[in-house]
Design a protein around this motif. Structure first.
Motif, PDB file in Angstrom:
ATOM      1  N   ILE A 240       0.832  -1.209   0.000  1.00 36.02           N
ATOM      2  CA  ILE A 240       0.000   0.000   0.000  1.00 36.02           C
ATOM      3  C   ILE A 240       0.868   1.262   0.000  1.00 36.02           C
ATOM      4  CG2 ILE A 240      -1.979  -1.124   1.090  1.00 36.02           C
ATOM      5  CD1 ILE A 240      -1.050   0.067   3.757  1.00 36.02           C
ATOM      6  N   PHE A 241       2.142   1.090  -0.342  1.00 35.39           N
ATOM      7  CA  PHE A 241       3.119   2.189  -0.380  1.00 35.39           C
ATOM      8  C   PHE A 241       3.125   2.926   0.965  1.00 35.39           C
ATOM      9  CE2 PHE A 241       5.415   5.876  -2.270  1.00 35.39           C
ATOM     10  CZ  PHE A 241       6.340   5.189  -3.040  1.00 35.39           C
ATOM     11  N   CYS A 242       2.784   2.200   2.024  1.00 37.99           N
ATOM     12  CA  CYS A 242       2.731   2.785   3.385  1.00 37.99           C
ATOM     13  C   CYS A 242       1.950   4.096   3.388  1.00 37.99           C
ATOM     14  CB  CYS A 242       4.134   3.018   3.940  1.00 37.99           C
ATOM     15  SG  CYS A 242       4.909   1.544   4.607  1.00 37.99           S
ATOM     16  N   TYR A 243       0.754   4.101   2.745  1.00 41.58           N
ATOM     17  CA  TYR A 243       0.064   5.398   2.622  1.00 41.58           C
ATOM     18  C   TYR A 243      -0.265   6.067   3.968  1.00 41.58           C
ATOM     19  CZ  TYR A 243      -4.574   3.342   3.440  1.00 41.58           C
ATOM     20  OH  TYR A 243      -5.640   2.709   4.009  1.00 41.58           O
ATOM     21  N   PRO A 244      -0.515   5.287   5.054  1.00 39.94           N
ATOM     22  CA  PRO A 244      -0.745   6.013   6.308  1.00 39.94           C
ATOM     23  C   PRO A 244       0.506   6.782   6.760  1.00 39.94           C
ATOM     24  CG  PRO A 244      -1.546   3.762   6.456  1.00 39.94           C
ATOM     25  CD  PRO A 244      -0.719   3.848   5.211  1.00 39.94           C
ATOM     26  N   ARG A 245       1.667   6.336   6.309  1.00 37.62           N
ATOM     27  CA  ARG A 245       2.899   7.071   6.631  1.00 37.62           C
ATOM     28  C   ARG A 245       3.107   8.227   5.645  1.00 37.62           C
ATOM     29  NH1 ARG A 245       6.786   4.604   9.863  1.00 37.62           N
ATOM     30  NH2 ARG A 245       8.402   5.679   8.676  1.00 37.62           N
ATOM     31  N   THR A 246       2.973   7.943   4.343  1.00 32.21           N
ATOM     32  CA  THR A 246       3.250   9.010   3.365  1.00 32.21           C
ATOM     33  C   THR A 246       2.244  10.155   3.498  1.00 32.21           C
ATOM     34  OG1 THR A 246       1.971   7.897   1.625  1.00 32.21           O
ATOM     35  CG2 THR A 246       4.336   7.462   1.672  1.00 32.21           C
ATOM     36  N   GLU A 247       1.011   9.830   3.901  1.00 32.64           N
ATOM     37  CA  GLU A 247       0.011  10.904   4.060  1.00 32.64           C
ATOM     38  C   GLU A 247       0.432  11.912   5.120  1.00 32.64           C
ATOM     39  OE1 GLU A 247      -3.840   9.233   4.782  1.00 32.64           O
ATOM     40  OE2 GLU A 247      -4.116   8.656   2.692  1.00 32.64           O
ATOM     41  N   THR A 248       1.257  11.434   6.063  1.00 25.35           N
ATOM     42  CA  THR A 248       1.750  12.348   7.096  1.00 25.35           C
ATOM     43  C   THR A 248       3.223  12.694   6.853  1.00 25.35           C
ATOM     44  OG1 THR A 248       2.150  10.409   8.466  1.00 25.35           O
ATOM     45  CG2 THR A 248       0.131  11.630   8.899  1.00 25.35           C
ATOM     46  N   ALA A 249       3.626  12.632   5.599  1.00 25.89           N
ATOM     47  CA  ALA A 249       4.967  13.046   5.151  1.00 25.89           C
ATOM     48  C   ALA A 249       6.101  12.196   5.719  1.00 25.89           C
ATOM     49  CB  ALA A 249       5.209  14.527   5.464  1.00 25.89           C
ATOM     50  N   GLN A 250       5.783  10.962   6.106  1.00 23.89           N
ATOM     51  CA  GLN A 250       6.865  10.065   6.557  1.00 23.89           C
ATOM     52  C   GLN A 250       7.220   9.101   5.434  1.00 23.89           C
ATOM     53  OE1 GLN A 250       6.182   8.426  10.696  1.00 23.89           O
ATOM     54  NE2 GLN A 250       4.127   9.061  10.146  1.00 23.89           N
ATOM     55  N   ALA A 251       8.482   8.688   5.412  1.00 23.00           N
ATOM     56  CA  ALA A 251       8.902   7.750   4.359  1.00 23.00           C
ATOM     57  C   ALA A 251       8.302   6.371   4.624  1.00 23.00           C
ATOM     58  CB  ALA A 251      10.417   7.660   4.341  1.00 23.00           C
ATOM     59  N   ASN A 252       8.131   5.617   3.554  1.00 23.71           N
ATOM     60  CA  ASN A 252       7.644   4.240   3.644  1.00 23.71           C
ATOM     61  C   ASN A 252       8.564   3.459   4.593  1.00 23.71           C
ATOM     62  OD1 ASN A 252       7.978   5.546   1.036  1.00 23.71           O
ATOM     63  ND2 ASN A 252       6.419   4.140   0.343  1.00 23.71           N
ATOM     64  N   ALA A 253       8.003   2.460   5.259  1.00 22.65           N
ATOM     65  CA  ALA A 253       8.800   1.711   6.242  1.00 22.65           C
ATOM     66  C   ALA A 253      10.040   1.087   5.590  1.00 22.65           C
ATOM     67  CB  ALA A 253       7.941   0.638   6.887  1.00 22.65           C
ATOM     68  N   CYS A 254       9.882   0.533   4.374  1.00 25.73           N
ATOM     69  CA  CYS A 254      11.030  -0.095   3.710  1.00 25.73           C
ATOM     70  C   CYS A 254      12.119   0.930   3.414  1.00 25.73           C
ATOM     71  CB  CYS A 254      10.581  -0.795   2.420  1.00 25.73           C
ATOM     72  SG  CYS A 254       9.733   0.294   1.248  1.00 25.73           S
ATOM     73  N   ALA A 255      11.695   2.109   2.967  1.00 23.66           N
ATOM     74  CA  ALA A 255      12.667   3.144   2.593  1.00 23.66           C
ATOM     75  C   ALA A 255      13.315   3.735   3.842  1.00 23.66           C
ATOM     76  CB  ALA A 255      11.964   4.236   1.789  1.00 23.66           C
ATOM     77  N   HIS A 256      12.481   3.955   4.862  1.00 23.44           N
ATOM     78  CA  HIS A 256      12.994   4.548   6.097  1.00 23.44           C
ATOM     79  C   HIS A 256      14.037   3.640   6.751  1.00 23.44           C
ATOM     80  CE1 HIS A 256      12.020   7.208   9.732  1.00 23.44           C
ATOM     81  NE2 HIS A 256      13.036   6.460  10.066  1.00 23.44           N
ATOM     82  N   SER A 257      13.754   2.326   6.718  1.00 17.47           N
ATOM     83  CA  SER A 257      14.642   1.412   7.447  1.00 17.47           C
ATOM     84  C   SER A 257      15.848   0.981   6.611  1.00 17.47           C
ATOM     85  CB  SER A 257      13.850   0.165   7.862  1.00 17.47           C
ATOM     86  OG  SER A 257      13.446  -0.531   6.703  1.00 17.47           O
ATOM     87  N   CYS A 258      15.902   1.354   5.355  1.00 19.05           N
ATOM     88  CA  CYS A 258      16.927   0.823   4.438  1.00 19.05           C
ATOM     89  C   CYS A 258      18.343   1.132   4.948  1.00 19.05           C
ATOM     90  CB  CYS A 258      16.730   1.412   3.048  1.00 19.05           C
ATOM     91  SG  CYS A 258      18.027   0.909   1.896  1.00 19.05           S
ATOM     92  N   VAL A 259      19.055   0.059   5.214  1.00 23.13           N
ATOM     93  CA  VAL A 259      20.389   0.179   5.795  1.00 23.13           C
ATOM     94  C   VAL A 259      21.382   0.783   4.788  1.00 23.13           C
ATOM     95  CG1 VAL A 259      22.297  -1.178   6.734  1.00 23.13           C
ATOM     96  CG2 VAL A 259      19.932  -1.769   7.305  1.00 23.13           C
ATOM     97  N   GLY A 260      21.241   0.383   3.551  1.00 24.40           N
ATOM     98  CA  GLY A 260      22.169   0.890   2.521  1.00 24.40           C
ATOM     99  C   GLY A 260      21.822   2.285   2.032  1.00 24.40           C
ATOM    100  N   ARG A 261      20.714   2.839   2.519  1.00 25.18           N
ATOM    101  CA  ARG A 261      20.222   4.145   2.054  1.00 25.18           C
ATOM    102  C   ARG A 261      20.164   4.190   0.519  1.00 25.18           C
ATOM    103  NH1 ARG A 261      22.288   8.865   6.051  1.00 25.18           N
ATOM    104  NH2 ARG A 261      21.596   7.873   7.940  1.00 25.18           N
ATOM    105  N   ILE A 262      19.594   3.113  -0.023  1.00 25.12           N
ATOM    106  CA  ILE A 262      19.562   3.013  -1.484  1.00 25.12           C
ATOM    107  C   ILE A 262      18.281   3.612  -2.065  1.00 25.12           C
ATOM    108  CG2 ILE A 262      20.748   0.779  -1.193  1.00 25.12           C
ATOM    109  CD1 ILE A 262      18.221  -0.344  -2.788  1.00 25.12           C
ATOM    110  N   ARG A 263      17.311   3.973  -1.175  1.00 23.57           N
ATOM    111  CA  ARG A 263      15.981   4.337  -1.691  1.00 23.57           C
ATOM    112  C   ARG A 263      15.725   5.834  -1.636  1.00 23.57           C
ATOM    113  NH1 ARG A 263      11.873  -0.462  -0.691  1.00 23.57           N
ATOM    114  NH2 ARG A 263      13.337  -2.147  -0.387  1.00 23.57           N
TER     115      ARG A 263
END
Ligand code: SF4
Ligand code: SF4
Length: 485
Positions: A240-263
């Motif tokens: 769902i592209f983490c819409y409850p997060r993006t609606e409040t201007a937060q990054a998607n959980a996968c992108a936020h947690s990405c260790v390599g900062r690839i996203r």
């Protein structure tokens, strides 16, 4: 011009560690439930490899995506008649074994078991039946097998024998995958229940759980196999592209947690009127046609049309500083995965460079003034392989992007150790300002630079949501083709 806004993501494959932190972040939030055990809305695959579900790229087997027939674009698997005939049975869908049989281990036995001569063993038990089971496939099986030749040979991108013969020399890399929230989503078009829809305000593709009847046309139609069937609820589910997060201007959980900062996540503006035409071009022209659909948010006409379509000013501002726009359109470094499926994905990949140190000296010599491009045939990830993944066979545009990435590295390395990099940037049409901008984005970029996500405007959304639920099914091409079903 019909300007719409879309949240999109870029993955820099050069930096993915294959750590699966993204997958775990996603699972903990969204799919840690009964019936969803086998689902990985975000998964990370090893390439070359068979992927998850097994051989998902083989559209002769699964028949996902769209094909051009005459001057029309049609779903590969369904016409009106076959939609009716397949209503109770989907013959081309992956089975549970193609995903994997989800399991856990008898952990309790390790500390509760009776004392014996041998070490206690936590045996695998099925999360579905609760019985003991044997593990013979999993969601990162290729990774577990270290990029095994056995599975790589079934990678449809490696069908050319020459590449397979050379398999021992190929450098493996990781590829994280989520739903692409496509501009021409086959899943949306295939659903006879109209349960899947593409949100007008941000382009996120969602399954309405109240409307879904579990017919599973979406699973067959999605060529990326990113819709899953929940055997417990009898409904389809997807990222769902983490819409409850993006609606409040937060990054998607996968992108936020990405260790390599690839996203990278950001807004792009696109012209919905151009989408259909861009999907009818020849395979090798698809990437450039898709780039043409993406609009320049600094262009006054684009801004005017965007406002006319009700796109909030804050979204237009975010589109201007979107890292996705920078990487996909401005510098043409990121590519959609399998554009030939013609769903027009809204996630993009920067292709990986091969191990650099070993080849750098072969690639560029200031004194000899080598052309970087001529040396790329020597890379351990064959250009042909990358082109079959990211450009529907167009090797030229892949080489252009790799040349830029390589030139950037040569320039920065030379700068840091006080060497002369000659006119390496000029050869790839970059200047020092471009190089500094890209270098920062790839290395030091802060959270706000990597994720330019505006918050949602409910006041603008509510009227439009109602309209969309009534029948808007994505872009015009879908409405035209499938509206009657
Ligand atoms: S990848 Fe595209 S076709 Fe597949 S589920 Fe996502 S939006 Fe639908
Ligand atoms: S968290 Fe980031 S680096 Fe790790 S596997 Fe996922 S995408 Fe790759």
């Amino acid at each position: 011009m019909d300007v719409r806004a879309q949240l999109a993501m870029v993955f820099n494959l050069d930096k993915c560690l294959g750590c699966h932190t993204c997958s775990i972040a996603c699972k903990n939030i969204w799919t840690d439930r009964k019936g969803a055990e086998y689902m990985w809305w975000n998964n990370v695959e090893t390439k070359p490899g068979a992927g998850y579900p097994k051989f998902w790229e083989d559209q002769r087997k699964y028949r996902g995506g769209w094909v051009v027939k005459g001057d029309k674009i049609k779903l590969k698997a369904f016409g009106k008649l076959s939609t009716l005939l397949n209503i109770f049975f989907q013959p081309y869908m992956p089975k549970l074994d193609d995903y994997y049989h989800p399991w856990t281990y008898e952990y309790a036995k390790l500390y509760e078991g009776i004392e014996e001569e041998d070490q206690p063993v936590a045996e695998p038990i099925s999360l579905i039946t609760g019985k003991k089971m044997e593990i013979n496939f999993g969601p990162n099986w290729d990774d577990d097998l270290g990029g095994s030749r056995l599975y790589a040979e079934r990678d449809v991108n490696l069908e050319e024998r020459e590449i397979i013969r050379d398999f021992g020399n190929i450098f493996m890399f990781y590829i994280p995958r989520i739903c692409n929230h496509c501009l021409n989503p086959a899943c949306v078009a295939a659903c006879p229940q109209r349960a899947i829809y593409k949100r007008g305000e941000d382009g996120i593709v969602l399954v309405d759980q109240n409307t879904c009847r579990g017919w599973r046309f979406c699973i067959t139609a999605c060529p990326y196999k990113k819709v899953y069937y929940n055997w417990n609820t009898g409904k389809s589910e997807k990222c769902i592209f983490c819409y409850p997060r993006t609606e409040t201007a937060q990054a998607n959980a996968c992108a936020h947690s990405c260790v390599g900062r690839i996203r990278y996540v950001g807004v792009i503006l696109y012209d919905a009127e151009k989408v259909e035409q861009a999907l009818k071009v020849k395979d090798e022209e698809l990437v450039n046609a898709q780039r043409e659909v993406i609009l320049n948010p600094r262009d006054e006409d684009v801004v005017k049309s965007a406002r006319k379509n009700g796109i909030p000013d804050s979204w237009i501002e975010y589109a201007v500083r979107s890292p996705v726009y920078t990487l996909v359109k401005e510098y043409a470094l990121a590519f959609p995965l399998h554009p030939e499926y013609r769903t027009m994905p809204m996630t993009f990949y920067i292709p990986p460079l091969s191990p650099l140190i070993a080849i750098q000296s072969m690639l560029y010599d200031v004194d000899d003034d080598y052309l970087i491009i001529n040396k790329f045939n020597k890379l351990r990830v064959p250009i042909r392989y990358l082109a079959s993944l990211f450009s529907a066979g167009n090797e030229e545009i892949i080489v252009e992007a790799l040349n830029k990435l390589m030139a950037l590295r040569i320039y920065m390395r030379a700068k840091n150790i006080g060497e002369n990099s000659g006119d390496v940037l000029k050869k790839v049409s970059l200047n020092e300002k471009d190089a500094e901008k890209l270098y920062r984005l790839f290395t030091l970029a802060s959270y706000d630079e990597r994720f330019a996500i505006p918050s949602a405007h409910r006041e603008y959304l509510e009227e439009r949501d109602a309209e969309e639920r009534k029948g808007w099914r994505g872009i015009g091409v879908i409405r035209g083709l499938r509206g009657g079903i």
